[in-house]
Design a protein around this motif. Structure first.
Motif, PDB file in Angstrom:
ATOM      1  N   PRO A 117      10.076  11.396  -6.654  1.00 53.37           N
ATOM      2  CA  PRO A 117       8.736  11.593  -6.102  1.00 53.37           C
ATOM      3  C   PRO A 117       8.686  11.234  -4.622  1.00 53.37           C
ATOM      4  O   PRO A 117       9.405  10.353  -4.147  1.00 53.37           O
ATOM      5  CB  PRO A 117       7.874  10.628  -6.925  1.00 53.37           C
ATOM      6  CG  PRO A 117       8.829   9.563  -7.363  1.00 53.37           C
ATOM      7  CD  PRO A 117      10.123  10.276  -7.615  1.00 53.37           C
ATOM      8  N   VAL A 118       7.827  11.947  -3.894  1.00 51.67           N
ATOM      9  CA  VAL A 118       7.626  11.671  -2.473  1.00 51.67           C
ATOM     10  C   VAL A 118       6.394  10.788  -2.331  1.00 51.67           C
ATOM     11  O   VAL A 118       5.307  11.118  -2.830  1.00 51.67           O
ATOM     12  CB  VAL A 118       7.446  12.979  -1.676  1.00 51.67           C
ATOM     13  CG1 VAL A 118       7.185  12.676  -0.198  1.00 51.67           C
ATOM     14  CG2 VAL A 118       8.668  13.863  -1.836  1.00 51.67           C
ATOM     15  N   VAL A 119       6.563   9.652  -1.659  1.00 53.87           N
ATOM     16  CA  VAL A 119       5.492   8.681  -1.482  1.00 53.87           C
ATOM     17  C   VAL A 119       5.238   8.498   0.004  1.00 53.87           C
ATOM     18  O   VAL A 119       6.176   8.458   0.806  1.00 53.87           O
ATOM     19  CB  VAL A 119       5.860   7.319  -2.119  1.00 53.87           C
ATOM     20  CG1 VAL A 119       4.765   6.288  -1.890  1.00 53.87           C
ATOM     21  CG2 VAL A 119       6.129   7.498  -3.609  1.00 53.87           C
ATOM     22  N   LEU A 120       3.965   8.374   0.371  1.00 54.60           N
ATOM     23  CA  LEU A 120       3.591   8.191   1.767  1.00 54.60           C
ATOM     24  C   LEU A 120       2.665   6.983   1.889  1.00 54.60           C
ATOM     25  O   LEU A 120       1.623   6.924   1.244  1.00 54.60           O
ATOM     26  CB  LEU A 120       2.890   9.454   2.285  1.00 54.60           C
ATOM     27  CG  LEU A 120       2.361   9.422   3.720  1.00 54.60           C
ATOM     28  CD1 LEU A 120       3.475   9.137   4.720  1.00 54.60           C
ATOM     29  CD2 LEU A 120       1.674  10.757   4.050  1.00 54.60           C
ATOM     30  N   ASP A 121       3.074   6.011   2.705  1.00 59.04           N
ATOM     31  CA  ASP A 121       2.286   4.796   2.951  1.00 59.04           C
ATOM     32  C   ASP A 121       1.705   4.884   4.355  1.00 59.04           C
ATOM     33  O   ASP A 121       2.447   4.924   5.343  1.00 59.04           O
ATOM     34  CB  ASP A 121       3.185   3.558   2.804  1.00 59.04           C
ATOM     35  CG  ASP A 121       2.465   2.254   3.112  1.00 59.04           C
ATOM     36  OD1 ASP A 121       1.215   2.249   3.126  1.00 59.04           O
ATOM     37  OD2 ASP A 121       3.150   1.240   3.328  1.00 59.04           O
ATOM     38  N   LEU A 122       0.375   4.918   4.433  1.00 59.75           N
ATOM     39  CA  LEU A 122      -0.312   5.051   5.717  1.00 59.75           C
ATOM     40  C   LEU A 122      -0.790   3.694   6.213  1.00 59.75           C
ATOM     41  O   LEU A 122      -1.349   2.911   5.443  1.00 59.75           O
ATOM     42  CB  LEU A 122      -1.495   6.008   5.572  1.00 59.75           C
ATOM     43  CG  LEU A 122      -1.169   7.401   5.024  1.00 59.75           C
ATOM     44  CD1 LEU A 122      -2.452   8.203   4.819  1.00 59.75           C
ATOM     45  CD2 LEU A 122      -0.207   8.133   5.958  1.00 59.75           C
ATOM     46  N   CYS A 123      -0.598   3.413   7.502  1.00 57.15           N
ATOM     47  CA  CYS A 123      -0.909   2.103   8.100  1.00 57.15           C
ATOM     48  C   CYS A 123      -0.070   1.035   7.409  1.00 57.15           C
ATOM     49  O   CYS A 123      -0.584   0.052   6.875  1.00 57.15           O
ATOM     50  CB  CYS A 123      -2.398   1.785   7.991  1.00 57.15           C
ATOM     51  SG  CYS A 123      -3.493   3.050   8.652  1.00 57.15           S
ATOM     52  N   THR A 124       1.224   1.216   7.443  1.00 56.00           N
ATOM     53  CA  THR A 124       2.141   0.396   6.641  1.00 56.00           C
ATOM     54  C   THR A 124       2.250  -1.045   7.109  1.00 56.00           C
ATOM     55  O   THR A 124       2.637  -1.916   6.334  1.00 56.00           O
ATOM     56  CB  THR A 124       3.534   1.058   6.589  1.00 56.00           C
ATOM     57  OG1 THR A 124       4.311   0.441   5.571  1.00 56.00           O
ATOM     58  CG2 THR A 124       4.259   0.927   7.922  1.00 56.00           C
ATOM     59  N   GLY A 125       1.947  -1.335   8.391  1.00 52.92           N
ATOM     60  CA  GLY A 125       2.057  -2.713   8.874  1.00 52.92           C
ATOM     61  C   GLY A 125       3.476  -3.234   8.761  1.00 52.92           C
ATOM     62  O   GLY A 125       4.415  -2.702   9.349  1.00 52.92           O
ATOM     63  N   SER A 126       3.651  -4.268   7.955  1.00 48.27           N
ATOM     64  CA  SER A 126       4.979  -4.862   7.745  1.00 48.27           C
ATOM     65  C   SER A 126       5.877  -4.006   6.870  1.00 48.27           C
ATOM     66  O   SER A 126       7.043  -4.347   6.653  1.00 48.27           O
ATOM     67  CB  SER A 126       4.824  -6.236   7.092  1.00 48.27           C
ATOM     68  OG  SER A 126       4.215  -6.114   5.817  1.00 48.27           O
ATOM     69  N   GLY A 127       5.343  -2.896   6.361  1.00 51.83           N
ATOM     70  CA  GLY A 127       6.104  -2.058   5.435  1.00 51.83           C
ATOM     71  C   GLY A 127       5.887  -2.454   3.990  1.00 51.83           C
ATOM     72  O   GLY A 127       6.609  -1.990   3.096  1.00 51.83           O
ATOM     73  N   ALA A 128       4.878  -3.287   3.736  1.00 59.04           N
ATOM     74  CA  ALA A 128       4.702  -3.926   2.430  1.00 59.04           C
ATOM     75  C   ALA A 128       4.680  -2.946   1.262  1.00 59.04           C
ATOM     76  O   ALA A 128       5.506  -3.037   0.345  1.00 59.04           O
ATOM     77  CB  ALA A 128       3.427  -4.772   2.436  1.00 59.04           C
ATOM     78  N   LEU A 129       3.735  -2.013   1.269  1.00 60.54           N
ATOM     79  CA  LEU A 129       3.607  -1.107   0.122  1.00 60.54           C
ATOM     80  C   LEU A 129       4.802  -0.170   0.030  1.00 60.54           C
ATOM     81  O   LEU A 129       5.346   0.050  -1.060  1.00 60.54           O
ATOM     82  CB  LEU A 129       2.310  -0.305   0.227  1.00 60.54           C
ATOM     83  CG  LEU A 129       1.034  -1.051  -0.145  1.00 60.54           C
ATOM     84  CD1 LEU A 129      -0.196  -0.235   0.260  1.00 60.54           C
ATOM     85  CD2 LEU A 129       0.999  -1.349  -1.640  1.00 60.54           C
ATOM     86  N   ALA A 130       5.216   0.373   1.155  1.00 64.09           N
ATOM     87  CA  ALA A 130       6.341   1.317   1.140  1.00 64.09           C
ATOM     88  C   ALA A 130       7.597   0.675   0.581  1.00 64.09           C
ATOM     89  O   ALA A 130       8.281   1.246  -0.287  1.00 64.09           O
ATOM     90  CB  ALA A 130       6.600   1.834   2.556  1.00 64.09           C
ATOM     91  N   LEU A 131       7.900  -0.525   1.041  1.00 65.52           N
ATOM     92  CA  LEU A 131       9.137  -1.187   0.618  1.00 65.52           C
ATOM     93  C   LEU A 131       9.052  -1.696  -0.811  1.00 65.52           C
ATOM     94  O   LEU A 131      10.047  -1.679  -1.545  1.00 65.52           O
ATOM     95  CB  LEU A 131       9.470  -2.319   1.583  1.00 65.52           C
ATOM     96  CG  LEU A 131       9.881  -1.832   2.981  1.00 65.52           C
ATOM     97  CD1 LEU A 131       9.891  -2.979   3.976  1.00 65.52           C
ATOM     98  CD2 LEU A 131      11.240  -1.154   2.938  1.00 65.52           C
ATOM     99  N   ALA A 132       7.870  -2.148  -1.240  1.00 67.53           N
ATOM    100  CA  ALA A 132       7.715  -2.595  -2.622  1.00 67.53           C
ATOM    101  C   ALA A 132       7.868  -1.425  -3.587  1.00 67.53           C
ATOM    102  O   ALA A 132       8.449  -1.564  -4.668  1.00 67.53           O
ATOM    103  CB  ALA A 132       6.361  -3.271  -2.816  1.00 67.53           C
ATOM    104  N   ILE A 133       7.351  -0.251  -3.191  1.00 72.40           N
ATOM    105  CA  ILE A 133       7.503   0.940  -4.034  1.00 72.40           C
ATOM    106  C   ILE A 133       8.959   1.390  -4.055  1.00 72.40           C
ATOM    107  O   ILE A 133       9.503   1.730  -5.109  1.00 72.40           O
ATOM    108  CB  ILE A 133       6.576   2.066  -3.540  1.00 72.40           C
ATOM    109  CG1 ILE A 133       5.106   1.706  -3.817  1.00 72.40           C
ATOM    110  CG2 ILE A 133       6.920   3.393  -4.228  1.00 72.40           C
ATOM    111  CD1 ILE A 133       4.111   2.664  -3.210  1.00 72.40           C
ATOM    112  N   ALA A 134       9.617   1.375  -2.902  1.00 74.32           N
ATOM    113  CA  ALA A 134      11.030   1.760  -2.847  1.00 74.32           C
ATOM    114  C   ALA A 134      11.882   0.825  -3.688  1.00 74.32           C
ATOM    115  O   ALA A 134      12.865   1.254  -4.311  1.00 74.32           O
ATOM    116  CB  ALA A 134      11.509   1.761  -1.396  1.00 74.32           C
TER     117      ALA A 134
END
Length: 307
Positions: A117-134
């Motif tokens: 799946p392709v996931v997009l995290d907007l206004c990621t800041g520290s990368g929190a949501l993107a990296l936790a999902i990865a």
């Protein structure tokens, strides 16, 4: 000098933090002691005595916290999901409330059952949501967008750390999530969009840890808290594939307005508001549905009848 009781040092620390007006003095005192000792907070009772040097270092950390410097800036880390992120001046400190949005996203991906799946995290800041999902979904292709250079540097640092730990690398982009031309290459192919954007209404009263340390650009979303969310929704509509979904965190005063913004667009359905652990409105989710034109294009053309 002889070793000293840790319990007494913590009692002293709690008193200092209480006097400074820190909202959770005992929790913070214990977390800082545990961080300094390199143990879990629940294991503090197993350490009856500590060296004088440790007590001195502990008092120095407590003095920082008493100045209302964020706990996470002192420890240098903040958790999100199963991972810890490096944080410090120039980047928004992830909040526990966002864990609920993360949980929703992972549950949706599990139910959605799409490979890679392709996931997009907007206004990621520290990368929190993107990296936790990865971390939780190594099969996902995760993109993350951040506008501010300082925050992006923290996200890049965290992404490099997670990659060294064996997580699937994420793709970082510097950009404005309200820009209509942003990430044209992702149009119609994103399965999940998550966002914790700037959403606090200007003029809101905030604790010193927030107003004096979190970047203002990561906090405030105009007079109503919606100056980023409103234009961002149009971009979300073009990025999501039909059947994909989005979750956007918001101020607890405008959950209804955010839900209405999604409901007012024909391309979104299944709009729902989600509360935080305190029962306050915290994030809105919606699903990308086909427009009439898209639905008609998807219908098979009936075969011509023979004479």
């Amino acid at each position: 000098m002889s070793r000293q009781p840790l319990r007494l040092a913590i009692i002293e620390a709690v008193s200092v933090l209480e006097e400074a007006g820190v909202p959770s003095p005992r929790v913070d005192a214990e977390l800082l002691a545990a961080h300094l000792l390199g143990i879990e907070r629940t294991r503090l009772g197993l350490v009856p005595l500590v060296d004088p040097a440790m007590v001195d270092a502990y008092r120095a950390m407590i003095a920082q916290r008493a100045k209302r410097i964020p706990l996470q800036y002192i420890t240098g880390t903040s958790p999100m999901g199963a991972i810890d992120l490096a944080v410090g001046p120039g980047v928004f400190v992830p909040r526990p409330e966002t864990e609920l949005l993360l949980g929703w996203a992972l549950a949706f991906l599990e139910q959605y059952d799409r490979r890679n799946p392709v996931v997009l995290d907007l206004c990621t800041g520290s990368g929190a949501l993107a990296l936790a999902i990865a971390n939780a979904r190594p099969d996902a292709v995760v993109h993350a967008v951040e506008l501010e250079p300082k925050a992006l540097a923290w996200a890049r640092r965290n992404a490099e750390t997670r990659a060294r730990e064996g997580d699937t690398p994420i793709v970082l982009h510097q950009g404005d999530v309200t820009d209509r031309g942003l990430l044209a290459s992702l149009e119609g192919i994103v399965d999940v969009v998550v966002s914790n954007p700037p959403y606090i209404p200007e003029g809101a009263e905030l604790d010193p840890e927030v107003i004096d340390h979190d970047p203002h650009s990561a906090l405030f979303g105009g007079p109503d808290g919606l100056s980023v969310i409103k234009p961002m929704i149009s971009n979300v509509a073009r990025w999501l594939r039909i059947g994909g979904a989005v979750a956007v965190e918001h101020d607890d005063t405008n959950g209804g307005q955010v839900a209405a913004l999604f409901s007012g667009r024909r391309v979104f359905g299944d709009v729902a508001e989600h509360p935080d652990l305190a029962g306050k409105p915290r994030f809105v989710v919606a699903r990308r549905v086909p427009t009439q034109r898209e639905a008609s294009r998807a219908k098979p053309v009936p075969a011509a009848e023979s004479d």
